[in-house]
Design a protein around this motif. Structure first.
Motif, PDB file in Angstrom:
ATOM      1  N   SER A  42      22.302   1.086  23.160  1.00 31.38           N
ATOM      2  CA  SER A  42      22.643  -0.301  22.825  1.00 31.38           C
ATOM      3  C   SER A  42      21.432  -0.910  22.142  1.00 31.38           C
ATOM      4  CB  SER A  42      22.995  -1.082  24.096  1.00 31.38           C
ATOM      5  OG  SER A  42      21.815  -1.504  24.753  1.00 31.38           O
ATOM      6  N   PRO A  43      21.572  -2.115  21.578  1.00 32.74           N
ATOM      7  CA  PRO A  43      20.413  -2.740  20.918  1.00 32.74           C
ATOM      8  C   PRO A  43      19.343  -3.213  21.899  1.00 32.74           C
ATOM      9  CG  PRO A  43      22.485  -3.848  20.345  1.00 32.74           C
ATOM     10  CD  PRO A  43      22.781  -2.924  21.456  1.00 32.74           C
ATOM     11  N   LEU A  44      19.635  -3.209  23.184  1.00 27.88           N
ATOM     12  CA  LEU A  44      18.672  -3.720  24.158  1.00 27.88           C
ATOM     13  C   LEU A  44      17.669  -2.633  24.558  1.00 27.88           C
ATOM     14  CD1 LEU A  44      21.086  -5.708  26.512  1.00 27.88           C
ATOM     15  CD2 LEU A  44      19.704  -6.581  24.612  1.00 27.88           C
ATOM     16  N   VAL A  45      16.490  -3.058  25.026  1.00 24.86           N
ATOM     17  CA  VAL A  45      15.479  -2.095  25.480  1.00 24.86           C
ATOM     18  C   VAL A  45      16.034  -1.297  26.652  1.00 24.86           C
ATOM     19  CG1 VAL A  45      13.162  -1.834  26.457  1.00 24.86           C
ATOM     20  CG2 VAL A  45      13.593  -3.572  24.700  1.00 24.86           C
ATOM     21  N   LYS A  46      16.582  -2.017  27.616  1.00 27.60           N
ATOM     22  CA  LYS A  46      17.345  -1.327  28.658  1.00 27.60           C
ATOM     23  C   LYS A  46      18.802  -1.341  28.231  1.00 27.60           C
ATOM     24  CE  LYS A  46      18.311  -0.609  33.364  1.00 27.60           C
ATOM     25  NZ  LYS A  46      18.243  -0.948  34.765  1.00 27.60           N
ATOM     26  N   TRP A  47      19.432  -0.175  28.202  1.00 26.68           N
ATOM     27  CA  TRP A  47      20.681  -0.046  27.456  1.00 26.68           C
ATOM     28  C   TRP A  47      21.913  -0.764  28.009  1.00 26.68           C
ATOM     29  CZ3 TRP A  47      20.678   5.853  25.871  1.00 26.68           C
ATOM     30  CH2 TRP A  47      19.720   6.025  24.856  1.00 26.68           C
ATOM     31  N   TYR A  48      22.244  -0.532  29.235  1.00 28.35           N
ATOM     32  CA  TYR A  48      23.511  -1.028  29.816  1.00 28.35           C
ATOM     33  C   TYR A  48      24.740  -0.494  29.070  1.00 28.35           C
ATOM     34  CZ  TYR A  48      20.520  -4.261  32.347  1.00 28.35           C
ATOM     35  OH  TYR A  48      19.556  -4.798  33.150  1.00 28.35           O
ATOM     36  N   ASN A  49      24.651   0.713  28.566  1.00 32.14           N
ATOM     37  CA  ASN A  49      25.801   1.243  27.817  1.00 32.14           C
ATOM     38  C   ASN A  49      26.862   1.867  28.719  1.00 32.14           C
ATOM     39  OD1 ASN A  49      23.934   3.296  28.398  1.00 32.14           O
ATOM     40  ND2 ASN A  49      24.768   4.616  26.792  1.00 32.14           N
ATOM     41  N   ARG A  50      26.558   2.011  30.017  1.00 36.21           N
ATOM     42  CA  ARG A  50      27.539   2.599  30.931  1.00 36.21           C
ATOM     43  C   ARG A  50      28.218   1.524  31.770  1.00 36.21           C
ATOM     44  NH1 ARG A  50      28.359   7.463  28.716  1.00 36.21           N
ATOM     45  NH2 ARG A  50      26.375   8.473  28.252  1.00 36.21           N
ATOM     46  N   TYR A  51      29.465   1.744  32.118  1.00 33.20           N
ATOM     47  CA  TYR A  51      30.172   0.831  33.016  1.00 33.20           C
ATOM     48  C   TYR A  51      29.486   0.813  34.382  1.00 33.20           C
ATOM     49  CZ  TYR A  51      34.049   0.142  29.819  1.00 33.20           C
ATOM     50  OH  TYR A  51      34.813  -0.218  28.746  1.00 33.20           O
ATOM     51  N   PRO A  52      29.491  -0.351  35.028  1.00 36.49           N
ATOM     52  CA  PRO A  52      28.842  -0.446  36.349  1.00 36.49           C
ATOM     53  C   PRO A  52      29.706   0.155  37.458  1.00 36.49           C
ATOM     54  CG  PRO A  52      29.831  -2.550  35.796  1.00 36.49           C
ATOM     55  CD  PRO A  52      30.059  -1.652  34.603  1.00 36.49           C
ATOM     56  N   ASP A  53      29.097   0.337  38.622  1.00 36.13           N
ATOM     57  CA  ASP A  53      29.827   0.819  39.802  1.00 36.13           C
ATOM     58  C   ASP A  53      30.900  -0.204  40.172  1.00 36.13           C
ATOM     59  OD1 ASP A  53      30.754   1.584  42.270  1.00 36.13           O
ATOM     60  OD2 ASP A  53      28.805   1.488  43.286  1.00 36.13           O
ATOM     61  N   LYS A  58      25.571   0.133  46.091  1.00 38.50           N
ATOM     62  CA  LYS A  58      24.147  -0.100  46.401  1.00 38.50           C
ATOM     63  C   LYS A  58      23.900  -1.547  46.830  1.00 38.50           C
ATOM     64  CE  LYS A  58      21.926   3.557  43.766  1.00 38.50           C
ATOM     65  NZ  LYS A  58      22.108   3.873  42.327  1.00 38.50           N
ATOM     66  N   VAL A  59      24.579  -2.466  46.179  1.00 36.60           N
ATOM     67  CA  VAL A  59      24.431  -3.877  46.577  1.00 36.60           C
ATOM     68  C   VAL A  59      24.976  -4.058  47.991  1.00 36.60           C
ATOM     69  CG1 VAL A  59      24.899  -6.274  45.947  1.00 36.60           C
ATOM     70  CG2 VAL A  59      24.826  -4.524  44.166  1.00 36.60           C
ATOM     71  N   LYS A  60      26.138  -3.470  48.230  1.00 39.07           N
ATOM     72  CA  LYS A  60      26.767  -3.643  49.540  1.00 39.07           C
ATOM     73  C   LYS A  60      25.929  -3.025  50.655  1.00 39.07           C
ATOM     74  CE  LYS A  60      31.492  -4.058  47.884  1.00 39.07           C
ATOM     75  NZ  LYS A  60      32.753  -3.327  47.664  1.00 39.07           N
ATOM     76  N   GLU A  61      25.239  -1.919  50.354  1.00 29.54           N
ATOM     77  CA  GLU A  61      24.385  -1.318  51.385  1.00 29.54           C
ATOM     78  C   GLU A  61      23.276  -2.277  51.804  1.00 29.54           C
ATOM     79  OE1 GLU A  61      23.417   2.434  49.603  1.00 29.54           O
ATOM     80  OE2 GLU A  61      25.181   3.427  50.504  1.00 29.54           O
ATOM     81  N   LYS A  62      22.712  -2.979  50.834  1.00 31.26           N
ATOM     82  CA  LYS A  62      21.675  -3.976  51.153  1.00 31.26           C
ATOM     83  C   LYS A  62      22.262  -5.120  51.981  1.00 31.26           C
ATOM     84  CE  LYS A  62      18.098  -2.632  48.514  1.00 31.26           C
ATOM     85  NZ  LYS A  62      17.036  -1.966  49.250  1.00 31.26           N
ATOM     86  N   ILE A  63      23.419  -5.608  51.554  1.00 31.91           N
ATOM     87  CA  ILE A  63      24.053  -6.721  52.272  1.00 31.91           C
ATOM     88  C   ILE A  63      24.437  -6.279  53.686  1.00 31.91           C
ATOM     89  CG2 ILE A  63      26.083  -8.247  52.314  1.00 31.91           C
ATOM     90  CD1 ILE A  63      25.940  -8.268  49.235  1.00 31.91           C
ATOM     91  N   VAL A  69      27.148  -5.926  58.798  1.00 33.58           N
ATOM     92  CA  VAL A  69      28.590  -5.747  58.609  1.00 33.58           C
ATOM     93  C   VAL A  69      28.775  -4.441  57.839  1.00 33.58           C
ATOM     94  CG1 VAL A  69      30.656  -6.702  57.487  1.00 33.58           C
ATOM     95  CG2 VAL A  69      29.011  -8.247  58.559  1.00 33.58           C
ATOM     96  N   PRO A  70      29.688  -3.556  58.272  1.00 35.26           N
ATOM     97  CA  PRO A  70      29.879  -2.280  57.568  1.00 35.26           C
ATOM     98  C   PRO A  70      30.243  -2.483  56.092  1.00 35.26           C
ATOM     99  CG  PRO A  70      31.108  -2.293  59.626  1.00 35.26           C
ATOM    100  CD  PRO A  70      30.571  -3.684  59.432  1.00 35.26           C
ATOM    101  N   VAL A  71      29.805  -1.527  55.268  1.00 35.56           N
ATOM    102  CA  VAL A  71      30.035  -1.609  53.822  1.00 35.56           C
ATOM    103  C   VAL A  71      31.510  -1.798  53.477  1.00 35.56           C
ATOM    104  CG1 VAL A  71      30.042  -0.150  51.750  1.00 35.56           C
ATOM    105  CG2 VAL A  71      27.942  -0.408  53.079  1.00 35.56           C
ATOM    106  N   ASP A  72      32.402  -1.121  54.208  1.00 31.97           N
ATOM    107  CA  ASP A  72      33.828  -1.217  53.854  1.00 31.97           C
ATOM    108  C   ASP A  72      34.460  -2.533  54.314  1.00 31.97           C
ATOM    109  OD1 ASP A  72      33.973  -0.734  56.539  1.00 31.97           O
ATOM    110  OD2 ASP A  72      35.126   1.130  56.376  1.00 31.97           O
ATOM    111  N   GLN A  73      33.659  -3.418  54.917  1.00 30.85           N
ATOM    112  CA  GLN A  73      34.165  -4.755  55.259  1.00 30.85           C
ATOM    113  C   GLN A  73      33.547  -5.838  54.373  1.00 30.85           C
ATOM    114  OE1 GLN A  73      33.969  -3.955  59.892  1.00 30.85           O
ATOM    115  NE2 GLN A  73      35.207  -5.754  59.446  1.00 30.85           N
ATOM    116  N   ILE A  74      32.949  -5.394  53.252  1.00 31.32           N
ATOM    117  CA  ILE A  74      32.314  -6.335  52.327  1.00 31.32           C
ATOM    118  C   ILE A  74      33.022  -6.266  50.977  1.00 31.32           C
ATOM    119  CG2 ILE A  74      30.164  -6.999  51.166  1.00 31.32           C
ATOM    120  CD1 ILE A  74      28.646  -5.472  53.394  1.00 31.32           C
ATOM    121  N   PHE A  75      33.407  -7.433  50.463  1.00 32.35           N
ATOM    122  CA  PHE A  75      33.933  -7.543  49.101  1.00 32.35           C
ATOM    123  C   PHE A  75      32.958  -8.380  48.287  1.00 32.35           C
ATOM    124  CE2 PHE A  75      35.956 -10.193  45.930  1.00 32.35           C
ATOM    125  CZ  PHE A  75      36.571  -9.237  45.134  1.00 32.35           C
TER     126      PHE A  75
END
Ligand code: PLP
Length: 350
Positions: A42-53, A58-63, A69-75
């Motif tokens: 992509s034109p950016l230094v950090k690309w972001y050319n792939r779709y996100p999870d 990873k965010v839910k694991e931190k939360i 609260v278990p990961v599967d109980q987080i939206f």
């Protein structure tokens, strides 16, 4: 008896969700030609050319670690607003089902109900801003699907009594959503630890307030894994962008800084409340468990306009029930609060 299968809209129950390229391939690979992304970058230094999870693991694991609260109980939603809308879309049949709110409260429940063509029954809070259970009982119908409770409540700032909420959780067969956007500023216990006891409980939180990240748009709904499953089924596949996921992970590692801000804001809230009480124009400063104060003035419109002329914007709530003559004032930095008080002093001398 609470029965989630009876509560969910039939079309959502049978819905076959969108299956993304990354959902369908699970395994090891290093050449990804399955999602029509741009492999060159992509034109950016950090690309972001792939779709996100799509499920933001990873965010839910931190939360999960922070909130216990278990990961599967987080939206995760694009702000709490997305979770609010998805709850309507998953559980309320347009034109048929109903919900209940307790005004004065957060305006998005009503807007979302209107967008989804779901009838909204209003049961005003008592004059002490608590739930009126008798009136609630009278408006409940078999097709009432969701009761929306905001605690600490916006714009009143107070927390809703636990016993009243427990009564609803124990006796109502639909979903009970408790919006805890301001919970970090409160001494009240969060309802998160009650998720194990109540299959009908949904708790909303957000990174927009205490975490200071209103700009990135990230809200959480915590509920049973079955309820979270329905929200995930209906949400847009990539509702949380990669930069937002990265920023969320980074911020969730800085809980110490966030706690320092909470301490500062809660202290400032008390200082501001005490100072406001000294003004002749101030009739009442309501107790607050949030990062704002609801203040009743003798001449709210005059104060509001005067502050605007001095470059200070507060929220005029004087036209909502029980809030006649009230402005909602967010606790600012110590300097901002000082400037607010100076402006009020000069208004006083007019
Ligand atoms: C500010 C606020 C939110 C936050 O909404 P986001 O979409 O997460 O920014 C949610 N509920 C209430 C009651 C609020 O006041």
């Amino acid at each position: 008896m609470f029965n989630l299968e009876q509560l969910v809209r039939p079309n959502i129950s049978t819905l076959k969700p969108y299956s993304s390229a990354r959902d369908e391939f699970k395994g090891e690979a290093n050449i990804f030609l399955d999602a029509n992304e741009n492999s060159l970058g992509s034109p950016l230094v950090k690309w972001y050319n792939r779709y996100p999870d799509p499920l933001q693991l990873k965010v839910k694991e931190k939360i999960s670690f922070i909130k216990k609260v278990p990961v599967d109980q987080i939206f995760l939603g694009n702000g709490s607003d997305e979770a609010i809308d998805l709850l309507f879309r998953c559980f309320c049949e347009p034109g048929i089902d109903e919900v209940v709110v307790f005004p004065p409260t957060y305006g998005m429940y009503e807007v979302s109900a209107n967008i989804n063509n779901v009838k909204l029954n209003k049961v005003p809070l008592t004059t002490t801003f608590q739930l009126d259970l008798e009136t609630l009982e009278q408006v409940l119908k078999p097709n009432t699907k969701i009761i929306w409770i905001c605690s600490p409540n916006n714009p009143t700032g107070n927390s809703i009594d636990r016993e009243a909420i427990e009564m609803i959780l124990n006796n109502f067969d639909g979903l009970v959503v408790i919006d805890e956007a301001y919970i970090n500023f409160s001494r009240q216990q969060s309802w998160l630890s009650d998720l194990v006891d109540y299959p009908n409980l949904v708790v909303l939180q957000t990174l927009s307030k205490a975490w200071g990240l209103a700009g990135i748009r990230l809200g959480n709904a915590f509920a049973s894994k079955e309820i979270v499953g329905y929200l995930n089924k209906v949400k847009p596949p990539y509702n949380i962008s990669e930069p937002v996921q990265e920023l969320a992970i980074k911020s969730l590692e800085e809980i110490g800084q966030v706690n320092d801000m909470i301490v500062t804001l809660v202290n400032e809230r008390q200082i501001l409340a005490n100072a406001l009480l000294q003004y002749e124009d101030v009739l009442e400063v309501y107790p607050s468990d949030a990062n704002f104060l609801l203040v009743r003035f003798k001449n709210a419109a005059g104060v509001y306009n005067y502050l605007v002329e001095h470059g200070i914007v507060v929220r005029d709530r004087s036209n909502v029930i029980h809030c006649e003559g009230c402005l909602r004032i967010t606790v600012g930095t110590p300097l901002e609060n000082k400037k607010l008080l100076e402006s009020l002093s000069s208004f006083n001398k007019l």
